[in-house]
Design a protein around this motif. Sequence first.
Motif, PDB file in Angstrom:
ATOM      1  N   CYS A   9       0.846  -1.186   0.000  1.00  0.00           N
ATOM      2  CA  CYS A   9       0.000   0.000   0.000  1.00  0.00           C
ATOM      3  C   CYS A   9       0.884   1.240   0.000  1.00  0.00           C
ATOM      4  O   CYS A   9       2.100   1.148   0.028  1.00  0.00           O
ATOM      5  CB  CYS A   9      -0.955   0.019   1.182  1.00  0.00           C
ATOM      6  N   LEU A  10       0.238   2.381  -0.018  1.00  0.00           N
ATOM      7  CA  LEU A  10       0.918   3.655  -0.232  1.00  0.00           C
ATOM      8  C   LEU A  10       2.082   3.880   0.729  1.00  0.00           C
ATOM      9  O   LEU A  10       3.199   4.135   0.317  1.00  0.00           O
ATOM     10  CB  LEU A  10      -0.110   4.771  -0.089  1.00  0.00           C
ATOM     11  N   ALA A  11       1.819   3.797   2.014  1.00  0.00           N
ATOM     12  CA  ALA A  11       2.872   4.101   2.974  1.00  0.00           C
ATOM     13  C   ALA A  11       3.376   2.851   3.678  1.00  0.00           C
ATOM     14  O   ALA A  11       4.372   2.895   4.366  1.00  0.00           O
ATOM     15  CB  ALA A  11       2.370   5.111   4.002  1.00  0.00           C
ATOM     16  N   ALA A  14      -0.663   1.165   7.258  1.00  0.00           N
ATOM     17  CA  ALA A  14      -1.965   0.691   7.707  1.00  0.00           C
ATOM     18  C   ALA A  14      -2.544  -0.407   6.820  1.00  0.00           C
ATOM     19  O   ALA A  14      -2.774  -1.516   7.269  1.00  0.00           O
ATOM     20  CB  ALA A  14      -2.940   1.857   7.780  1.00  0.00           C
ATOM     21  N   HIS A  15      -2.742  -0.074   5.554  1.00  0.00           N
ATOM     22  CA  HIS A  15      -3.491  -0.976   4.702  1.00  0.00           C
ATOM     23  C   HIS A  15      -2.847  -2.331   4.480  1.00  0.00           C
ATOM     24  O   HIS A  15      -3.494  -3.351   4.598  1.00  0.00           O
ATOM     25  CB  HIS A  15      -3.706  -0.334   3.347  1.00  0.00           C
ATOM     26  N   GLY A  40       5.563  -1.267   0.800  1.00  0.00           N
ATOM     27  CA  GLY A  40       5.009   0.083   0.765  1.00  0.00           C
ATOM     28  C   GLY A  40       5.937   1.048   1.458  1.00  0.00           C
ATOM     29  O   GLY A  40       6.557   0.717   2.450  1.00  0.00           O
ATOM     30  N   GLY A  41       6.064   2.270   0.911  1.00  0.00           N
ATOM     31  CA  GLY A  41       6.948   3.253   1.514  1.00  0.00           C
ATOM     32  C   GLY A  41       8.361   2.726   1.657  1.00  0.00           C
ATOM     33  O   GLY A  41       9.051   3.042   2.604  1.00  0.00           O
ATOM     34  N   LYS A  63      -2.631  -5.322  -3.779  1.00  0.00           N
ATOM     35  CA  LYS A  63      -1.811  -4.125  -3.928  1.00  0.00           C
ATOM     36  C   LYS A  63      -2.621  -2.867  -4.212  1.00  0.00           C
ATOM     37  O   LYS A  63      -3.682  -2.908  -4.810  1.00  0.00           O
ATOM     38  CB  LYS A  63      -0.798  -4.332  -5.050  1.00  0.00           C
ATOM     39  N   ALA A  64      -2.096  -1.738  -3.729  1.00  0.00           N
ATOM     40  CA  ALA A  64      -2.612  -0.432  -4.125  1.00  0.00           C
ATOM     41  C   ALA A  64      -1.536   0.306  -4.897  1.00  0.00           C
ATOM     42  O   ALA A  64      -1.779   1.323  -5.506  1.00  0.00           O
ATOM     43  CB  ALA A  64      -3.026   0.376  -2.903  1.00  0.00           C
ATOM     44  N   VAL A  65      -0.297  -0.197  -4.843  1.00  0.00           N
ATOM     45  CA  VAL A  65       0.816   0.367  -5.620  1.00  0.00           C
ATOM     46  C   VAL A  65       1.546  -0.801  -6.273  1.00  0.00           C
ATOM     47  O   VAL A  65       1.376  -1.937  -5.871  1.00  0.00           O
ATOM     48  CB  VAL A  65       1.797   1.154  -4.722  1.00  0.00           C
ATOM     49  N   SER A  66       2.360  -0.512  -7.290  1.00  0.00           N
ATOM     50  CA  SER A  66       3.107  -1.588  -7.942  1.00  0.00           C
ATOM     51  C   SER A  66       4.054  -2.243  -6.944  1.00  0.00           C
ATOM     52  O   SER A  66       4.700  -1.551  -6.168  1.00  0.00           O
ATOM     53  CB  SER A  66       3.922  -1.033  -9.112  1.00  0.00           C
ATOM     54  N   SER A  84      -7.679  -2.949  -0.772  1.00  0.00           N
ATOM     55  CA  SER A  84      -8.892  -2.664   0.006  1.00  0.00           C
ATOM     56  C   SER A  84      -9.925  -3.771  -0.177  1.00  0.00           C
ATOM     57  O   SER A  84     -10.704  -4.055   0.720  1.00  0.00           O
ATOM     58  CB  SER A  84      -9.478  -1.299  -0.360  1.00  0.00           C
ATOM     59  N   LEU A  87      -8.895  -6.548   2.130  1.00  0.00           N
ATOM     60  CA  LEU A  87      -9.156  -6.150   3.511  1.00  0.00           C
ATOM     61  C   LEU A  87     -10.613  -6.411   3.877  1.00  0.00           C
ATOM     62  O   LEU A  87     -10.930  -6.870   4.961  1.00  0.00           O
ATOM     63  CB  LEU A  87      -8.831  -4.662   3.641  1.00  0.00           C
TER      64      LEU A  87
ATOM     65  N   LEU B  16      -2.997   3.400 -10.196  1.00  0.00           N
ATOM     66  CA  LEU B  16      -1.983   2.537  -9.585  1.00  0.00           C
ATOM     67  C   LEU B  16      -0.591   3.145  -9.757  1.00  0.00           C
ATOM     68  O   LEU B  16       0.203   3.200  -8.818  1.00  0.00           O
ATOM     69  CB  LEU B  16      -2.035   1.157 -10.227  1.00  0.00           C
ATOM     70  N   ARG B  19      -0.185   6.169  -7.548  1.00  0.00           N
ATOM     71  CA  ARG B  19       0.008   5.823  -6.148  1.00  0.00           C
ATOM     72  C   ARG B  19       1.408   5.267  -5.899  1.00  0.00           C
ATOM     73  O   ARG B  19       2.006   5.516  -4.856  1.00  0.00           O
ATOM     74  CB  ARG B  19      -1.049   4.813  -5.703  1.00  0.00           C
ATOM     75  N   THR B  20       1.931   4.498  -6.872  1.00  0.00           N
ATOM     76  CA  THR B  20       3.288   3.986  -6.715  1.00  0.00           C
ATOM     77  C   THR B  20       4.274   5.141  -6.623  1.00  0.00           C
ATOM     78  O   THR B  20       5.158   5.157  -5.761  1.00  0.00           O
ATOM     79  CB  THR B  20       3.662   3.083  -7.898  1.00  0.00           C
ATOM     80  N   SER B  23       4.024   6.698  -3.327  1.00  0.00           N
ATOM     81  CA  SER B  23       4.574   5.827  -2.300  1.00  0.00           C
ATOM     82  C   SER B  23       6.083   6.009  -2.167  1.00  0.00           C
ATOM     83  O   SER B  23       6.622   5.996  -1.067  1.00  0.00           O
ATOM     84  CB  SER B  23       4.228   4.390  -2.638  1.00  0.00           C
ATOM     85  N   PHE B 257      -5.093   7.540   7.930  1.00  0.00           N
ATOM     86  CA  PHE B 257      -5.684   7.063   6.689  1.00  0.00           C
ATOM     87  C   PHE B 257      -7.205   7.122   6.768  1.00  0.00           C
ATOM     88  O   PHE B 257      -7.792   6.654   7.734  1.00  0.00           O
ATOM     89  CB  PHE B 257      -5.279   5.614   6.408  1.00  0.00           C
TER      90      PHE B 257
END
Lengths: 104, 348
Positions: A9-11, A14-15, A40-41, A63-66, A84, A87, B16, B19-20, B23, B257
Amino acid sequence: MKISLITACLAGVAHSKMAAVAIKKEALLRGIEIDVEEQGGHKIPVRLTQEQINASDLVIIAKAVSISGKERLAGKKILDVTVSFALRNPKTVLDQAIELINKK
Amino acid sequence: MGIGKETKDIFKNTGLHFRTGVSYMLPVLLIGGFFGSIAVLGKTSDAEIWKLFKIIGDIGLKYFVPVMAAYVAFSITDTPGIAPGFIIGILAQETDSGGYLGALVGGILVGYFTFLALKVKVPEMLESSWGMLAPVFSTLLVSILIFFFIGPPIAHLMKTISTYLQSIGNGGNASMGAIMGFFGGIDYGGPFSKTQSTFATAVTNLKLYTPLGIAGAIITVPPLGLCLATILNPKLYTKTEKNYAKSSWIYAVVAGFTEIAIPLAAGDIIRCTIATICGCMITGTLAGYFSLELYTPVLGIPQWFFYNKPLVYLCILIPGILTTALVVNFLKKISKRNIEEMEKEEKD
């Protein structure tokens, strides 16, 4: 049956964590062995080894990001969902995963 | 897979890729923001070390833009996208070609053209070096596009927005806060919220920090409001929902979040969304009215250090959270859900 799970996820705070917990819980209920990697992050606290991935029947990617490290997954069966969705519906995700494993 | 289908895939997944990029951008901002705020502490001192901190802070807060562009391109076409992405990102930023938004568009384009260039069949002689050459051509093409065609209109748009936002004053800020609150509360971190926060991040490039202050303030309103609601009137919630609320509110405070609200809202989306919109609009309006400014797009606890008025931030959160909780409980009360049945279903 053995499954590898990669969440991203993004950071990575959490997710990815929450999705990993949800799916892991559901998998343990069903007696499925599961290895988890959260991304993530830039953070990859536990990195799945090539052996772990090779030994699993399927890789779930939530995934929310690659995700990074895609080259490790070459030739594996992959179930790709959004973080999500995983989740909220861990049951559906595992149902799909099992269906995919049984489909030859 | 044909080129047409892959192209469609790339553009369908723009979210996507974006967001990457974000990130990978966040750590840069965080480092920059951290050092920047330490440097403020040592303003009065002449020691060299504070200057160093200031420089690092400036680097982080400036170069997050190219990092974002590079990793947007990386997400599209893997490693070959990184180098052209950096270059296009810096170009967009340094030459007044659209700043953050220009870099975002540039990153997507350069990623896509690098991907296309790598698909080109080249003579065998060139094949081994094509991996190095393809990004050169895509950079050439996209830099021309950005510099002459795409950058200027974006830059012009940003300038117009900037002049407008500077001229509207407190009342205007308040109505902007209400609008941003509406979008922030409507879909729990989905496309509408992300549009709103992208806009807010983009205008920090123009030294406008109020929109980001508003965006930052409303983020935690939906999850904390819904969690609070389960405590105020536990009878209206199922066991799973109550347990989730108990264990997850801390995530909302620490990491900030909106999406944490999703499992709570999922069972009852309409009532919850009405409530979160009300709460977010109130917090947004207040944030705008008090000109709350946030200097760095960070989330959760780190936010507290980057607000110009941290106390105002805490004070305006409370009415928003309370409104969300009270409205959702009121709506749930007048039209009851069958809790027993839902709990039974969960057990099965």
